[in-house]
Design a protein around this motif. Structure first.
Motif, PDB file in Angstrom:
ATOM      1  N   GLY A 106      21.007   1.471  17.885  1.00 33.74           N
ATOM      2  CA  GLY A 106      20.420   2.812  17.878  1.00 33.74           C
ATOM      3  C   GLY A 106      21.338   3.848  17.257  1.00 33.74           C
ATOM      4  N   GLY A 107      22.653   3.577  17.218  1.00 30.27           N
ATOM      5  CA  GLY A 107      23.608   4.504  16.632  1.00 30.27           C
ATOM      6  C   GLY A 107      23.793   4.327  15.138  1.00 30.27           C
ATOM      7  N   LEU A 108      23.168   3.310  14.568  1.00 32.27           N
ATOM      8  CA  LEU A 108      23.282   3.061  13.131  1.00 32.27           C
ATOM      9  C   LEU A 108      22.258   3.874  12.355  1.00 32.27           C
ATOM     10  N   LYS A 109      22.469   3.965  11.052  1.00 34.42           N
ATOM     11  CA  LYS A 109      21.442   4.557  10.188  1.00 34.42           C
ATOM     12  C   LYS A 109      20.177   3.720  10.373  1.00 34.42           C
ATOM     13  N   PRO A 110      19.011   4.351  10.350  1.00 38.58           N
ATOM     14  CA  PRO A 110      17.769   3.587  10.550  1.00 38.58           C
ATOM     15  C   PRO A 110      17.631   2.400   9.599  1.00 38.58           C
ATOM     16  N   GLU A 111      18.017   2.582   8.356  1.00 33.50           N
ATOM     17  CA  GLU A 111      17.912   1.508   7.376  1.00 33.50           C
ATOM     18  C   GLU A 111      18.786   0.314   7.769  1.00 33.50           C
ATOM     19  N   HIS A 112      19.972   0.586   8.320  1.00 27.77           N
ATOM     20  CA  HIS A 112      20.860  -0.496   8.759  1.00 27.77           C
ATOM     21  C   HIS A 112      20.273  -1.231   9.953  1.00 27.77           C
ATOM     22  N   SER A 113      19.812  -0.491  10.964  1.00 24.51           N
ATOM     23  CA  SER A 113      19.277  -1.157  12.155  1.00 24.51           C
ATOM     24  C   SER A 113      18.011  -1.946  11.822  1.00 24.51           C
ATOM     25  N   GLN A 114      17.193  -1.430  10.915  1.00 20.63           N
ATOM     26  CA  GLN A 114      15.972  -2.141  10.530  1.00 20.63           C
ATOM     27  C   GLN A 114      16.301  -3.462   9.835  1.00 20.63           C
ATOM     28  N   ALA A 115      17.260  -3.418   8.916  1.00 16.77           N
ATOM     29  CA  ALA A 115      17.638  -4.635   8.195  1.00 16.77           C
ATOM     30  C   ALA A 115      18.207  -5.681   9.156  1.00 16.77           C
ATOM     31  N   LEU A 116      19.083  -5.247  10.062  1.00 16.87           N
ATOM     32  CA  LEU A 116      19.667  -6.184  11.026  1.00 16.87           C
ATOM     33  C   LEU A 116      18.598  -6.742  11.961  1.00 16.87           C
ATOM     34  N   TRP A 117      17.690  -5.879  12.392  1.00 16.30           N
ATOM     35  CA  TRP A 117      16.617  -6.334  13.286  1.00 16.30           C
ATOM     36  C   TRP A 117      15.778  -7.411  12.604  1.00 16.30           C
ATOM     37  N   LEU A 118      15.391  -7.164  11.375  1.00 15.23           N
ATOM     38  CA  LEU A 118      14.560  -8.128  10.654  1.00 15.23           C
ATOM     39  C   LEU A 118      15.299  -9.448  10.432  1.00 15.23           C
ATOM     40  N   MET A 119      16.585  -9.368  10.156  1.00 17.03           N
ATOM     41  CA  MET A 119      17.375 -10.576   9.888  1.00 17.03           C
ATOM     42  C   MET A 119      17.594 -11.391  11.156  1.00 17.03           C
ATOM     43  N   ARG A 172      26.788  -3.960   4.655  1.00 20.30           N
ATOM     44  CA  ARG A 172      27.193  -2.650   5.165  1.00 20.30           C
ATOM     45  C   ARG A 172      26.719  -2.440   6.599  1.00 20.30           C
ATOM     46  N   ALA A 173      25.534  -2.932   6.900  1.00 20.33           N
ATOM     47  CA  ALA A 173      24.987  -2.780   8.252  1.00 20.33           C
ATOM     48  C   ALA A 173      25.815  -3.563   9.263  1.00 20.33           C
ATOM     49  N   ARG A 174      26.239  -4.767   8.890  1.00 26.92           N
ATOM     50  CA  ARG A 174      27.093  -5.564   9.788  1.00 26.92           C
ATOM     51  C   ARG A 174      28.415  -4.854  10.056  1.00 26.92           C
ATOM     52  N   GLN A 175      28.989  -4.281   8.994  1.00 28.36           N
ATOM     53  CA  GLN A 175      30.251  -3.543   9.163  1.00 28.36           C
ATOM     54  C   GLN A 175      30.045  -2.343  10.084  1.00 28.36           C
ATOM     55  N   ALA A 176      28.960  -1.615   9.859  1.00 34.70           N
ATOM     56  CA  ALA A 176      28.665  -0.444  10.684  1.00 34.70           C
ATOM     57  C   ALA A 176      28.412  -0.847  12.137  1.00 34.70           C
ATOM     58  N   LEU A 177      27.708  -1.952  12.349  1.00 39.24           N
ATOM     59  CA  LEU A 177      27.442  -2.430  13.710  1.00 39.24           C
ATOM     60  C   LEU A 177      28.745  -2.814  14.401  1.00 39.24           C
ATOM     61  N   LYS A 178      29.620  -3.509  13.698  1.00 41.65           N
ATOM     62  CA  LYS A 178      30.902  -3.886  14.285  1.00 41.65           C
ATOM     63  C   LYS A 178      31.682  -2.639  14.701  1.00 41.65           C
ATOM     64  N   THR A 179      31.718  -1.647  13.830  1.00 39.05           N
ATOM     65  CA  THR A 179      32.412  -0.391  14.139  1.00 39.05           C
ATOM     66  C   THR A 179      31.788   0.285  15.359  1.00 39.05           C
ATOM     67  N   GLU A 180      30.475   0.327  15.395  1.00 41.82           N
ATOM     68  CA  GLU A 180      29.757   0.962  16.513  1.00 41.82           C
ATOM     69  C   GLU A 180      30.018   0.216  17.816  1.00 41.82           C
ATOM     70  N   LEU A 181      30.007  -1.106  17.769  1.00 40.19           N
ATOM     71  CA  LEU A 181      30.273  -1.902  18.968  1.00 40.19           C
ATOM     72  C   LEU A 181      31.706  -1.702  19.459  1.00 40.19           C
ATOM     73  N   GLU A 182      32.642  -1.617  18.530  1.00 36.57           N
ATOM     74  CA  GLU A 182      34.037  -1.389  18.918  1.00 36.57           C
ATOM     75  C   GLU A 182      34.205  -0.024  19.575  1.00 36.57           C
ATOM     76  N   LYS A 183      33.468   0.984  19.088  1.00 37.88           N
ATOM     77  CA  LYS A 183      33.508   2.319  19.706  1.00 37.88           C
ATOM     78  C   LYS A 183      33.045   2.259  21.160  1.00 37.88           C
ATOM     79  N   GLU A 184      32.083   1.390  21.438  1.00 41.03           N
ATOM     80  CA  GLU A 184      31.535   1.257  22.781  1.00 41.03           C
ATOM     81  C   GLU A 184      32.343   0.308  23.656  1.00 41.03           C
ATOM     82  N   GLY A 185      33.434  -0.239  23.112  1.00 34.67           N
ATOM     83  CA  GLY A 185      34.280  -1.128  23.903  1.00 34.67           C
ATOM     84  C   GLY A 185      33.756  -2.537  24.025  1.00 34.67           C
ATOM     85  N   PHE A 186      32.924  -2.961  23.084  1.00 32.95           N
ATOM     86  CA  PHE A 186      32.364  -4.308  23.104  1.00 32.95           C
ATOM     87  C   PHE A 186      33.480  -5.315  22.939  1.00 32.95           C
TER      88      PHE A 186
END
Length: 182
Positions: free
Chosen positions: A123-136, A163-177
């Motif tokens: 949910g914290g990613l750009k919509p285009e990134h989350s959509q691509a990851l969701w579909l994949m 780019r979406a995978r990189q952004a997701l990894k960054t977002e997860l690290e921010k949340e302490g994943f």
């Protein structure tokens, strides 16, 4: 089943439409939620997608996946809604996954917490990134199918997914994943 059920529906078998709804409703709703960030609205847009499919009976091209075809219609419905209502921000994704009943409570809690972190990060990613990851990963579409749904070239989708995978990894690290080894 998928192409055959739509053909049967076009030939007048109304039960075939119910088969398609049962098969695709949940996944399509979750995909649409990546556009509108509101589960109730995503459910309404999913219903609208099936209404459009039933009323307009758009032509399905053989050789492509029915799922890609349906998600493309859903995407158009969501984009039309967003243009009309200029609504881009809403509530974050809620917990939507359930752990199997036979695991202990501690494991169930951990699974739900990881899923919450993942959905929150998406949910914290750009919509285009989350959509691509969701579909994949959740809808298990190929790069070619994602390209068709998102109206992009396969090459552009590959770059987008990277780019979406990189952004997701960054977002997860921010949340302490915490990543599991192995």
């Amino acid at each position: 089943m998928e192409n055959n059920a739509y053909k049967r529906y076009l030939d007048g078998d109304s039960t075939a439409l119910m088969e398609l709804i049962r098969e695709y409703k949940n996944g399509l709703t979750m995909y649409l939620n990546s556009y509108v960030h509101d589960p109730n609205l995503a459910d309404e847009l999913c219903c609208e997608t099936f209404v459009r499919l039933a009323d307009k009976k758009p032509k399905f091209r053989e050789g492509s996946s029915f799922k890609t075809f349906l998600y493309g219609i859903g995407r158009n419905v969501a984009l039309a809604y967003l243009r009309k209502n200029k609504r881009h921000a809403a509530e974050p994704l809620d917990e939507t996954s359930e752990a199997p009943a036979d695991i202990d409570l501690e494991r169930e809690f951990l699974v739900k917490e990881r899923n919450r972190q993942l959905y929150s990060a998406l949910g914290g990613l750009k919509p285009e990134h989350s959509q691509a990851l969701w579909l994949m990963y959740f809808e298990e579409l190929s790069v070619k199918e994602i390209a068709a749904v998102m109206k992009k070239s396969p090459g552009a989708v590959k770059v987008l997914l990277h780019r979406a995978r990189q952004a997701l990894k960054t977002e997860l690290e921010k949340e302490g994943f915490e990543y599991e080894d192995g």
